[in-house]
Design an enzyme around this catalytic site. Sequence first.
Site, PDB file in Angstrom:
ATOM      1  N   ASP A  86     -29.313 -32.508 -95.466  1.00 49.44           N
ATOM      2  CA  ASP A  86     -28.646 -33.906 -95.620  1.00 49.44           C
ATOM      3  C   ASP A  86     -27.766 -33.966 -94.068  1.00 49.44           C
ATOM      4  OD1 ASP A  86     -27.326 -36.091 -97.095  1.00 49.44           O
ATOM      5  OD2 ASP A  86     -25.627 -35.494 -96.931  1.00 49.44           O
ATOM      6  N   ASN A 133     -26.435 -37.954 -93.026  1.00 50.42           N
ATOM      7  CA  ASN A 133     -25.256 -37.200 -93.254  1.00 50.42           C
ATOM      8  C   ASN A 133     -24.800 -38.187 -94.121  1.00 50.42           C
ATOM      9  OD1 ASN A 133     -22.462 -36.053 -93.182  1.00 50.42           O
ATOM     10  ND2 ASN A 133     -23.749 -34.671 -93.724  1.00 50.42           N
ATOM     11  N   ASP A 180     -26.860 -24.900-104.758  1.00 52.70           N
ATOM     12  CA  ASP A 180     -25.826 -25.224-103.659  1.00 52.70           C
ATOM     13  C   ASP A 180     -27.086 -24.369-102.597  1.00 52.70           C
ATOM     14  OD1 ASP A 180     -24.518 -27.288-104.247  1.00 52.70           O
ATOM     15  OD2 ASP A 180     -22.093 -26.281-104.490  1.00 52.70           O
ATOM     16  N   ASP A 184     -25.736 -22.785-100.083  1.00 55.07           N
ATOM     17  CA  ASP A 184     -25.125 -21.150 -99.127  1.00 55.07           C
ATOM     18  C   ASP A 184     -24.936 -20.436-100.751  1.00 55.07           C
ATOM     19  OD1 ASP A 184     -23.714 -23.298-100.639  1.00 55.07           O
ATOM     20  OD2 ASP A 184     -22.599 -23.907 -98.817  1.00 55.07           O
ATOM     21  N   ARG A 230     -15.559 -14.766-102.594  1.00 52.38           N
ATOM     22  CA  ARG A 230     -14.698 -15.799-103.344  1.00 52.38           C
ATOM     23  C   ARG A 230     -14.366 -15.321-104.540  1.00 52.38           C
ATOM     24  NH1 ARG A 230     -18.329 -21.090-102.811  1.00 52.38           N
ATOM     25  NH2 ARG A 230     -16.574 -22.386-103.920  1.00 52.38           N
ATOM     26  N   ASP A 276     -19.168 -32.830-108.983  1.00 55.16           N
ATOM     27  CA  ASP A 276     -19.361 -32.532-110.209  1.00 55.16           C
ATOM     28  C   ASP A 276     -19.103 -32.331-111.263  1.00 55.16           C
ATOM     29  OD1 ASP A 276     -17.677 -31.032-108.651  1.00 55.16           O
ATOM     30  OD2 ASP A 276     -19.026 -28.815-108.143  1.00 55.16           O
ATOM     31  N   HIS A 282     -19.307 -25.835 -96.373  1.00 55.53           N
ATOM     32  CA  HIS A 282     -19.637 -25.263 -97.535  1.00 55.53           C
ATOM     33  C   HIS A 282     -20.082 -27.219 -97.719  1.00 55.53           C
ATOM     34  CE1 HIS A 282     -18.569 -22.101 -98.489  1.00 55.53           C
ATOM     35  NE2 HIS A 282     -16.930 -21.870 -98.506  1.00 55.53           N
ATOM     36  N   SER A 315     -13.522 -30.467 -98.380  1.00 59.00           N
ATOM     37  CA  SER A 315     -11.772 -30.662 -98.931  1.00 59.00           C
ATOM     38  C   SER A 315     -11.657 -31.378 -99.179  1.00 59.00           C
ATOM     39  CB  SER A 315     -11.188 -29.418 -98.769  1.00 59.00           C
ATOM     40  OG  SER A 315     -10.777 -29.428 -97.556  1.00 59.00           O
TER      41      SER A 315
END
Length: 407
Positions: A45, A73, A97, A99, A131, A183, A216, A220
């Site tokens: 992306d 992107n 994902d 990561d 996390r 999601d 990530h 956020s």
Amino acid sequence: MTVTQPDVTVIIGAYEAMPYLVECLASVEAQTLDPARVEVIAVDDGSTDGTGEYLDEFAARAPMPVTVIHQENSGGPSGPRNAGLAKAAGRYVFFLDADDRLGPEALERMVAMADRAGTDVVLGRVEGVNRGAPKSMWHKTLERTDVFSSNIKFTLSAQKLFRRALLERHGMRFDESLFTGEDALFTMEAYLRADGVSVIADHTCYYLVGRDDGKHVTKSGGYALRFDSARALMRLIAELVPPGERRDQLMVRPFVVTLLPQFGPRWLTDDEEVRRHKLELAAPLMDAYWTEGVARLLKVHERLRLHLVAARRPDLLTDVVRFVRDKRQAAGLLEKNGRRLYLVYPHFRDRKAGIPDEVYLAGPREARPFLGYREQPADSFPRRALRRLRRLSAVRGLSRRDRPAAA
């Protein structure tokens, strides 16, 4: 030559994913499912850190077919996931994902579970690495359940196995207008439309990795985006579930997970303009979806804060938020011979505040730790039958007394 449909398409959305992408792809390559039964569609992306080049290298050497899509992107995870879905050929799709990483045997176990149980969605146990991760739904492996009979509503991330026929039948795609919570919307719709959901609780299928750099796939965003997310999820639930206990049960999720944090400790540091705006954004959601049924399912401090949001009482809300932030223990007030317990949070029985006592009423789970609380027993069939017999006996006794005496 006959081309066999793959069992599962692994869709990887990747943005600035190095060096985490290395372990992510290694976890795909290490899967025990026959590589001929797996296809990978990876979407770069608009990365500038070598992510796209590494995906191309992986595609050249991987044992399974890999398609790499390079695009500008998109600003969020929805675009890459939808691009991957458009090209997917597998009977199932799994969103990974870049990561994070798959657990050993994850794809083999999830596909086997879906085939054996005939379910449309499979949740594999998730563990966090640097996390947190959801926990309440992993107590027991379930071959077949649904969103009303389990705690799966508290894991709405996209890292699940979905039957592709379900997604295509309902034209399901990720909402690219949402930049957080997309999601949750997708997964809740899948839960509600699915012919059964399976849970693999006894084997870790997914590792949710916390990045040191904070980059990530999901950004956020600001608080207004959280309200957008809550609004979309509440609207979906209302569209697919009629009013009543089942809808209330699902509404707990957006109210507690998405909306309530906006009226937690951060409220104390918000300026007056932000506070006013948050209440404005919350007002139509409270008016449309806040019910007594939802309120009864919450803890007292959650119910109290949302009651004050619904009542547009920021003056009282601040006192309650400060009490909760300071982790103060509310005193318990027992009444009705110990069968009713109120938690004395700020403004309890304050005439000027005018908050109903019921807002402070603790449910059995919150009340049990308090000495002297007497939980009312479940209304079992024998008890109901006994009460009915007593009523019938009383009626018959009255009728006998009313009869004329024999001559």
